[in-house]
Structure formats: structure tokens, C-alpha cells
Design a protein around this motif. Structure first.
Motif, mmCIF file in Angstrom:
data_model
loop_
_atom_site.group_PDB
_atom_site.id
_atom_site.type_symbol
_atom_site.label_atom_id
_atom_site.label_comp_id
_atom_site.label_asym_id
_atom_site.label_seq_id
_atom_site.Cartn_x
_atom_site.Cartn_y
_atom_site.Cartn_z
ATOM 1 N N ARG A 52 0.832 -1.206 0.000
ATOM 2 C CA ARG A 52 0.000 0.000 0.000
ATOM 3 C C ARG A 52 0.866 1.256 0.000
ATOM 4 N NH1 ARG A 52 -1.994 3.525 3.653
ATOM 5 N NH2 ARG A 52 -0.929 2.468 5.362
ATOM 6 N N LEU A 53 1.938 1.247 0.774
ATOM 7 C CA LEU A 53 2.813 2.410 0.850
ATOM 8 C C LEU A 53 3.550 2.641 -0.470
ATOM 9 C CD1 LEU A 53 4.315 1.810 4.407
ATOM 10 C CD2 LEU A 53 2.530 3.456 3.773
ATOM 11 N N ARG A 54 3.925 1.538 -1.135
ATOM 12 C CA ARG A 54 4.591 1.686 -2.435
ATOM 13 C C ARG A 54 3.641 2.301 -3.450
ATOM 14 N NH1 ARG A 54 5.038 -0.358 -7.419
ATOM 15 N NH2 ARG A 54 7.114 -0.604 -8.364
ATOM 16 N N ALA A 55 2.385 1.836 -3.458
ATOM 17 C CA ALA A 55 1.390 2.392 -4.370
ATOM 18 C C ALA A 55 1.200 3.889 -4.105
ATOM 19 C CB ALA A 55 0.067 1.652 -4.220
ATOM 20 N N LEU A 56 1.157 4.262 -2.836
ATOM 21 C CA LEU A 56 1.015 5.674 -2.469
ATOM 22 C C LEU A 56 2.208 6.476 -2.980
ATOM 23 C CD1 LEU A 56 -0.131 8.086 -0.875
ATOM 24 C CD2 LEU A 56 0.949 7.117 1.182
ATOM 25 N N ALA A 57 3.422 6.021 -2.703
ATOM 26 C CA ALA A 57 4.621 6.767 -3.106
ATOM 27 C C ALA A 57 4.728 6.878 -4.622
ATOM 28 C CB ALA A 57 5.866 6.094 -2.526
ATOM 29 N N TYR A 58 4.393 5.804 -5.339
ATOM 30 C CA TYR A 58 4.488 5.842 -6.802
ATOM 31 C C TYR A 58 3.477 6.815 -7.389
ATOM 32 C CZ TYR A 58 4.526 4.222 -11.657
ATOM 33 O OH TYR A 58 4.600 4.150 -13.031
ATOM 34 N N PHE A 77 -5.283 14.783 -3.491
ATOM 35 C CA PHE A 77 -6.026 14.010 -4.485
ATOM 36 C C PHE A 77 -5.730 12.514 -4.343
ATOM 37 C CE2 PHE A 77 -6.782 12.049 -8.574
ATOM 38 C CZ PHE A 77 -8.001 12.588 -8.962
ATOM 39 N N VAL A 78 -4.458 12.151 -4.227
ATOM 40 C CA VAL A 78 -4.087 10.729 -4.127
ATOM 41 C C VAL A 78 -4.603 10.125 -2.831
ATOM 42 C CG1 VAL A 78 -2.129 9.150 -3.872
ATOM 43 C CG2 VAL A 78 -2.108 10.903 -5.665
ATOM 44 N N LEU A 79 -4.459 10.834 -1.725
ATOM 45 C CA LEU A 79 -4.919 10.302 -0.449
ATOM 46 C C LEU A 79 -6.434 10.099 -0.440
ATOM 47 C CD1 LEU A 79 -2.703 12.429 1.960
ATOM 48 C CD2 LEU A 79 -2.529 9.954 1.595
ATOM 49 N N ARG A 80 -7.149 10.996 -1.117
ATOM 50 C CA ARG A 80 -8.611 10.891 -1.143
ATOM 51 C C ARG A 80 -9.089 9.856 -2.163
ATOM 52 N NH1 ARG A 80 -13.177 10.742 1.504
ATOM 53 N NH2 ARG A 80 -14.957 11.599 0.381
ATOM 54 N N GLU A 81 -8.598 9.947 -3.393
ATOM 55 C CA GLU A 81 -9.124 9.124 -4.478
ATOM 56 C C GLU A 81 -8.520 7.724 -4.513
ATOM 57 O OE1 GLU A 81 -11.594 9.887 -6.716
ATOM 58 O OE2 GLU A 81 -11.930 11.637 -5.444
ATOM 59 N N ALA A 82 -7.221 7.616 -4.271
ATOM 60 C CA ALA A 82 -6.557 6.313 -4.384
ATOM 61 C C ALA A 82 -6.473 5.579 -3.051
ATOM 62 C CB ALA A 82 -5.155 6.489 -4.969
ATOM 63 N N MET A 83 -6.217 6.318 -1.983
ATOM 64 C CA MET A 83 -6.059 5.700 -0.668
ATOM 65 C C MET A 83 -7.349 5.677 0.142
ATOM 66 S SD MET A 83 -2.829 4.790 -0.586
ATOM 67 C CE MET A 83 -2.947 4.423 -2.339
ATOM 68 N N ASP A 84 -8.380 6.381 -0.337
ATOM 69 C CA ASP A 84 -9.707 6.378 0.275
ATOM 70 C C ASP A 84 -9.707 6.886 1.708
ATOM 71 O OD1 ASP A 84 -12.441 5.991 -0.008
ATOM 72 O OD2 ASP A 84 -12.379 3.988 0.885
ATOM 73 N N LEU A 104 2.595 5.372 9.249
ATOM 74 C CA LEU A 104 3.400 5.125 8.059
ATOM 75 C C LEU A 104 2.850 5.875 6.849
ATOM 76 C CD1 LEU A 104 4.089 1.331 8.595
ATOM 77 C CD2 LEU A 104 5.803 3.166 8.607
ATOM 78 N N THR A 105 1.540 5.993 6.743
ATOM 79 C CA THR A 105 0.953 6.781 5.657
ATOM 80 C C THR A 105 1.412 8.227 5.744
ATOM 81 O OG1 THR A 105 -0.991 5.358 5.501
ATOM 82 C CG2 THR A 105 -1.211 7.599 4.647
ATOM 83 N N THR A 106 1.368 8.785 6.949
ATOM 84 C CA THR A 106 1.820 10.160 7.152
ATOM 85 C C THR A 106 3.291 10.296 6.824
ATOM 86 O OG1 THR A 106 0.152 10.522 8.867
ATOM 87 C CG2 THR A 106 2.055 12.008 8.854
ATOM 88 N N LEU A 107 4.096 9.364 7.283
ATOM 89 C CA LEU A 107 5.536 9.415 7.072
ATOM 90 C C LEU A 107 5.877 9.363 5.582
ATOM 91 C CD1 LEU A 107 8.405 9.383 8.198
ATOM 92 C CD2 LEU A 107 8.177 6.906 8.533
ATOM 93 N N VAL A 108 5.288 8.411 4.869
ATOM 94 C CA VAL A 108 5.591 8.267 3.434
ATOM 95 C C VAL A 108 5.093 9.487 2.659
ATOM 96 C CG1 VAL A 108 4.988 6.931 1.364
ATOM 97 C CG2 VAL A 108 5.723 5.762 3.448
ATOM 98 N N THR A 109 3.915 9.988 2.991
ATOM 99 C CA THR A 109 3.389 11.161 2.286
ATOM 100 C C THR A 109 4.305 12.364 2.470
ATOM 101 O OG1 THR A 109 1.107 10.384 2.545
ATOM 102 C CG2 THR A 109 1.422 12.718 2.067
#
Length: 317
Positions: A22-28, A132-139, A63-68
């Protein structure tokens, strides 16, 4: 914040590993670069492994906060570099095999993002892209996004409205994956035959060819428009080099694509945007700095390759 049980190093590793896809998808999605996404995860792991045990209530949220935030730092520094980039900038391709081809398994569908969407996301500033990514992709809901970015929920809603306005572009319905592969394979076969009419018939009338060589290899610096021009370009490269393309079928960002060769040299990655039974865009990523994460072993697998085996090297037309 407190946690009921203190994890040892093994628990920390297990928690990170469980969140890693999940974190890789977010970072990419935030960075448009496989290499930068992996570097961001490495930085996140180093920081996570140093966090005092018992200090984190929710490892996924932390971890979401850290990676973002790490990705935001990279995004801000990357914007200046992209302004100096030679030619068209394209995202780094995320390449996977097709299920059943040379032992390849299924890729997680939720981890893919089309090249067209990554290009659209380049219109956004770093903060807009993050929201946008956090809302649309990460829900994530707006309260969660606000916590990640250190803003109010209302401010995040405003950022999201501006982001959606900048991304307002109608999208054509994408082809079914297997139908798309059949079209892609037919396109590769027509290119190998140097069949102008067949190539044109598989391309949309207003098709686009977008190339990224980064100034390091020869590519079409400006976009090519129209089926006729693209077909003539492909035939001209093979005629001028007195050799033929070779293709290995892969998925690129979840869609049909190819690892390509020119003669016996690895050329790069082509990603195809297919809708309504025809190819709308071809993205050619030939910049060798964007291809280091791709195993060249893919290109030598005879079961999925059209053409001749590749030898290492990059030579783009």
C-alpha cells in the motif's frame, strides 16, 4: 499516543512489511517514479525502525503520514529538475508480466495506475497531488488527510476542489485487459511485418506517440500526432537502421505494453493506451535512467517475445 504492546524489531519489520504494498502504491502515485518510490520507502523504514516502541497508536496511519511527507519533500525538489528536463517527461513505467507468461503471477490490480493518470497528476502542485491521491486512491476521509498534512479538513476540501478542477478532462472507456492485449499483439505483429495499412488500422485517427529519452538517447523529442505519421515513423526507424523491432509482451502500469528491442539491443518500454478498439496513445520510455528497475531478463523470454533475443544496451529510434 500509546500502544498496548511493545513490539520488538521483528514486530516493527512485520508491521512495515504488511503495509509495504500500500505504501509503495502511495509513493508511486505521488512521485511517478519507481526508483523514487523505493527510495522513499527505504527512508520511511529507517525512520520507522528508529521509532520508540509504544509510541505509535496506529502503525498504518503513522506510516501513511511518514511516506506522504517524505514524498512531498521529493516532489518539491523534483519540480525544478523537471523544468530543466530535455524533451517530454514521462513517468517511470511500472512493469509486470502477464499471468501465465513465463511463470508470471497476477499483479495486485489495486497497485497499478495508468500512465495517462500519472501525466494528468503532473498538472497538480505537490499539496494538491497529495490530497487528491490520499482521497481518491487511498480512500482517506478529509479528517485523516488533514492529520497527514497538518491542515484543517476544510482546507483539504478546498485543495481537493482545486485539484479536481485542474484534472477535468473526459476519459475514454479503457479496453478490457485481454481485448487490449489482442490489439497490442496485433500492433506488434504488424510492426514486425512493416505493414503500414495494418498499423494504421489499429491506431485511432488522432493517436499520439509520446517519447522520453531524457536527452540521453535519440527519440522523437516532440509528440507525434495521427495514425499516418506514427506508422511512417515506425517504418522509417526500421528502414533507416536496416533492422526490425522485437517485442516482449508485458503489462505497463496495469495495461498492455512491451519491452522493446531494435535489432538485438534493448530499446525501452512502450505503454499502450487502448480504448474503443484502437490505440489512442503510445508512451515510449527510453531514458536509461528510468529503466534500471526493469529486469532485462524479461526481454529474453522466448515464450512471450516477438522478434530476436535482446542483448543489454539501449538504442532508441
Amino acid at each position: 499516543m500509546t500502544r498496548t504492546a511493545d513490539p520488538d524489531a521483528g514486530d516493527a519489520l512485520a508491521a512495515f512489511a504488511g503495509e509495504r504494498p500500500r505504501l509503495r502504491a502511495l509513493a508511486y502515485r505521488l512521485l511517478g517514479s519507481v526508483a523514487d518510490a523505493e527510495d522513499t520507502l527505504q527512508d520511511a523504514w529507517l525512520r520507522w525502525s528508529a521509532v520508540a516502541s509504544g509510541s505509535v497508536a496506529s502503525p498504518p496511519a503513522f506510516l501513511t503520514t511518514l511516506v506522504t511527507r517524505l514524498a512531498l519533500d521529493r516532489m518539491r525538489s523534483a519540480r525544478a529538475a523537471r523544468e530543466r528536463y530535455y524533451g517530454l517527461w514521462l513517468p517511470e513505467p511500472d512493469v509486470t508480466g502477464w499471468p501465465g507468461d513465463a511463470g508470471e503471477g497476477d499483479a495486485e490490480a489495486g497497485e497499478t495506475v495508468p500512465m495517462a493518470m500519472l501525466l494528468l497528476l503532473e498538472r497538480l502542485g505537490p499539496e494538491q497531488r497529495a490530497v487528491f491521491v490520499l482521497r481518491e486512491a487511498m480512500d482517506l476521509d478529509y479528517a485523516e488527510i488533514a492529520s497527514v498534512l497538518g491542515k484543517s479538513a476544510d482546507a483539504c476540501r478546498q485543495v481537493m476542489r482545486r485539484a479536481r478542477a485542474r484534472l477535468s478532462e473526459p476519459a475514454a472507456a479503457q479496453a478490457d485487459l485481454q481485448a487490449g492485449r489482442r490489439i497490442a499483439d496485433a500492433f506488434a505483429a504488424a510492426s514486425l511485418r512493416r505493414d503500414y495499412a495494418a498499423i494504421v488500422s489499429l491506431l485511432a485517427d488522432d493517436a499520439q506517440w509520446l517519447s522520453d529519452g531524457g536527452g540521453l538517447v535519440l527519440t522523437a523529442v516532440n509528440p507525434l500526432h495521427g495514425a499516418d505519421r506514427i506508422a511512417r515513423f515506425l517504418l522509417g526507424i526500421q528502414r533507416k537502421r536496416a533492422t526490425s523491432f522485437g517485442f516482449t509482451a508485458v503489462r505497463v502500469n496495469g495495461a498492455p505494453g512491451f519491452l522493446t528491442r531494435l535489432g538485438d539491443r534493448f530499446q525501452g518500454v512502450w505503454a499502450l493506451d487502448i480504448a474503443d478498439g484502437r490505440i489512442r496513445r503510445i508512451y515510449q520510455v527510453a531514458n536509461p535512467r528510468k529503466l534500471g528497475h526493469i529486469a532485462l531478463g524479461h526481454a529474453a523470454r522466448g515464450q512471450t517475445a516477438l522478434g530476436h533475443p535482446a542483448r543489454p544496451g539501449t538504442d532508441a529510434g
